[in-house]
Design an enzyme around this catalytic site. Structure first.
Site, PDB file in Angstrom:
ATOM      1  N   PHE A   1       1.068  -1.169   0.090  1.00  0.00           N
ATOM      2  CA  PHE A   1      -0.035   0.397  -0.053  1.00  0.00           C
ATOM      3  C   PHE A   1       0.813   1.452   0.079  1.00  0.00           C
ATOM      4  O   PHE A   1       1.849   1.462   0.128  1.00  0.00           O
ATOM      5  CB  PHE A   1      -1.324   0.348   1.211  1.00  0.00           C
ATOM      6  CG  PHE A   1      -2.075   1.264   1.141  1.00  0.00           C
ATOM      7  CD1 PHE A   1      -2.770   0.577   0.561  1.00  0.00           C
ATOM      8  CD2 PHE A   1      -1.479   2.123   1.733  1.00  0.00           C
ATOM      9  CE1 PHE A   1      -4.093   2.138  -0.058  1.00  0.00           C
ATOM     10  CE2 PHE A   1      -2.187   2.908   2.208  1.00  0.00           C
ATOM     11  CZ  PHE A   1      -3.380   3.507   1.056  1.00  0.00           C
TER      12      PHE A   1
ATOM     13  N   ASP B   1       9.220   2.973   1.391  1.00  0.00           N
ATOM     14  CA  ASP B   1       7.682   3.305   2.283  1.00  0.00           C
ATOM     15  C   ASP B   1       8.028   3.620   3.422  1.00  0.00           C
ATOM     16  O   ASP B   1       7.593   2.107   3.656  1.00  0.00           O
ATOM     17  CB  ASP B   1       6.690   3.170   1.133  1.00  0.00           C
ATOM     18  CG  ASP B   1       5.308   3.445   1.834  1.00  0.00           C
ATOM     19  OD1 ASP B   1       5.525   4.265   2.814  1.00  0.00           O
ATOM     20  OD2 ASP B   1       4.676   3.503   1.117  1.00  0.00           O
TER      21      ASP B   1
ATOM     22  N   LYS C   1       2.210   9.281   8.530  1.00  0.00           N
ATOM     23  CA  LYS C   1       1.845   9.241   9.071  1.00  0.00           C
ATOM     24  C   LYS C   1       2.764  10.248  10.629  1.00  0.00           C
ATOM     25  O   LYS C   1       2.279  11.417  11.350  1.00  0.00           O
ATOM     26  CB  LYS C   1       1.905   7.676   8.932  1.00  0.00           C
ATOM     27  CG  LYS C   1       1.121   7.716   8.024  1.00  0.00           C
ATOM     28  CD  LYS C   1       0.056   5.795   8.605  1.00  0.00           C
ATOM     29  CE  LYS C   1      -0.897   5.655   7.513  1.00  0.00           C
ATOM     30  NZ  LYS C   1      -0.776   4.700   6.526  1.00  0.00           N
TER      31      LYS C   1
HETATM   32  C1  LIG Z   1      -1.259   5.795   5.080  1.00  0.00           C
HETATM   33  C2  LIG Z   1       0.011   4.645   4.380  1.00  0.00           C
HETATM   34  C3  LIG Z   1       0.064   5.889   2.746  1.00  0.00           C
HETATM   35  C4  LIG Z   1      -0.493   7.133   2.648  1.00  0.00           C
HETATM   36  O1  LIG Z   1      -0.486   8.065   3.144  1.00  0.00           O
HETATM   37  P1  LIG Z   1      -1.834   8.750   3.400  1.00  0.00           P
HETATM   38  O2  LIG Z   1      -1.249   9.585   3.867  1.00  0.00           O
HETATM   39  O3  LIG Z   1      -2.979   8.560   3.590  1.00  0.00           O
HETATM   40  O4  LIG Z   1      -1.710   9.567   1.951  1.00  0.00           O
HETATM   41  C5  LIG Z   1       1.449   5.458   2.383  1.00  0.00           C
HETATM   42  N1  LIG Z   1       2.338   4.397   2.428  1.00  0.00           N
HETATM   43  C6  LIG Z   1       2.301   3.628   3.082  1.00  0.00           C
HETATM   44  C7  LIG Z   1       3.040   2.643   3.787  1.00  0.00           C
HETATM   45  C8  LIG Z   1       1.114   3.621   4.274  1.00  0.00           C
HETATM   46  O5  LIG Z   1       1.066   2.658   5.389  1.00  0.00           O
END
Ligand SMILES: *Cc1c(COP(=O)(O)O)cnc(C)c1O
Length: 401
Positions: free
Chosen positions: A136, A221, A250
């Site tokens: 994700f 990420d 986050k």
């Molecule tokens: C939550 C998340 C995102 C997206 O972040 P947003 O602030 O909602 O755009 C991207 N990558 C990972 C691994 C995430 O957990």
């Protein structure tokens, strides 16, 4: 005006299905709703509230900066952004930072930078992006295409091209995909939304080595794993693998929206003046709060505290499971914890979340089979014990239903 759950259905786009509980106040790892009901927060705003709610250091930074200057645009730089960038590059492999407002935007910048870098350096044929099934990376069209869940990316028309996927932890499949035409590989150093899945050391190292061999950039990420969540400032440190680009969001703002992309000077130079940007990115108010969050988390006490709290959390969760036998595995790293439901409860993780809410506990799921916990990194031992006592009642209610 009556503000309740019904109003959501009247005025909000229906892309979410929120609970009927409407929290109005929080302090540390406790939250109160409109009726004054108290909750213990094991969700942390989905791994965002790394210092709980209304942490004094964050409130102080918000108030102080709020009375100085809020926003300038990138026509001028500002002190909080430069201080935060300096602290982030000092604490990591990186030499340069770019600020965005969310995880998806940080990833969007990373992917665009990787494409620019490959095009400038090697030519237009080097455009392939490899990512992993169940990964994700956010909800912009590029990041959702790179994310490995068709349910999130289908139905919006033609997608950005030359993006392929293989299974996480399958090094042979990855090796078969990567080539000299691979521009970049995007991966989470522990899959969050996909079910709290750690990479094996062999897989992480293998991906790094193959990226190096084929001149592909490795993008980590760390939007969910970053800023102390795993007990390391960033999870790459624990894997002994250094990415070329890292994204973080986050927990970075502790609840204030901000994201960042970190990289080296050599790679960064391909995002020349005018090639990318953001109105709010590097906003002084966001950066001032993030600086306070970063300073507070990036200390030996808080980072080792994560490991200690995680040990207690896992011990108590294991004891609940020993009594009720609902989980086949408890996994994750630091305070990013997943409890996988066993065959008897397959597809029913959400029932534990709903039951927990009834007991005054906020939790999360990661897919249909994993109950996820991402509490504050500074949650007290009392709150862990009380929250887990509530979770035990919730588990009992699901088992006895
Ligand atoms: C939550 C998340 C995102 C997206 O972040 P947003 O602030 O909602 O755009 C991207 N990558 C990972 C691994 C995430 O957990």
């Amino acid at each position: 005006m009556t503000v309740n759950r019904e109003l959501f259905d009247q005025v909000m786009v229906p892309n979410y299905a929120p609970s009927s509980v409407i929290p109005v106040r929080g302090e540390g790892s406790r939250v109160w709703d409109q009726q004054g009901r108290e909750f213990i927060d094991f969700a942390g705003g989905i791994a965002v509230n790394c210092l709980g709610h209304c942490h004094p250091a964050l409130v102080a930074a918000l108030k102080e900066q709020g009375e100085k200057i809020w926003h300038l645009s990138n026509v001028m730089t500002n002190e909080p952004a430069l201080r935060l960038a300096k602290k982030m590059v000092d604490a990591t492999f990186a030499e340069k930072a770019y600020f965005a407002n969310s995880g998806a935007e940080a990833n969007e910048a990373a992917l665009k930078l990787a494409r620019r870098f490959a095009l400038d350096t090697y030519g237009a044929q080097k455009s392939q992006i490899i990512a992993f099934n169940k990964g994700f990376h956010g909800r912009t069209f590029f990041t959702v295409t790179v994310g490995g869940q068709a349910a999130y990316s289908d139905g919006f028309g033609p997608k950005p091209a030359d993006v392929v996927h293989c299974d996480y932890n399958d090094l042979a499949a990855f090796e078969a995909l990567i080539s000299d035409n691979t521009c970049a590989v995007m991966m989470e150093p522990l899959q969050g939304e996909g079910g709290i899945v750690s990479p094996s050391n062999e897989f992480a190292k293998g991906v790094r080595d193959l990226c190096t061999k084929h001149n592909a950039l490795l993008i980590f990420d760390e939007v969910q794993t970053g800023v102390g969540r795993t007990g390391h400032l960033y999870a790459y440190e624990g894997l002994d693998v250094v990415p070329d680009i890292l994204t973080t969001a986050k927990a970075l703002g502790g609840g204030f929206p901000i994201g960042a992309m970190l990289t080296t000077t050599d790679i960064a130079k391909h995002l020349k003046v005018g090639t990318h940007g953001s109105t709010y990115g590097g906003n002084p108010l966001a950066c001032a709060v993030a600086e306070a969050a970063f300073d507070t988390v990036n200390t030996p006490e808080v980072l080792s505290g994560v490991v200690e709290k995680a040990a207690l959390f896992n011990e108590l969760l294991t004891a609940v499971n020993a009594k009720y036998d609902v989980f086949s595995e408890i996994r994750g790293q630091g305070l990013l914890i997943g409890a996988v439901v066993n065959e008897k409860f397959a597809g029913r993780a959400k029932e534990f979340l709903v039951a927990a809410t009834e007991q005054g506990l906020m939790t999360l799921v990661a897919g249909a089979d994993v109950v996820r916990f991402t509490p504050s990194l500074v949650i007290t031992e009392d709150d862990i014990r009380e929250g887990m006592a509530r979770f035990e009642k919730a588990v009992a209610s699901v088992v006895n239903a």
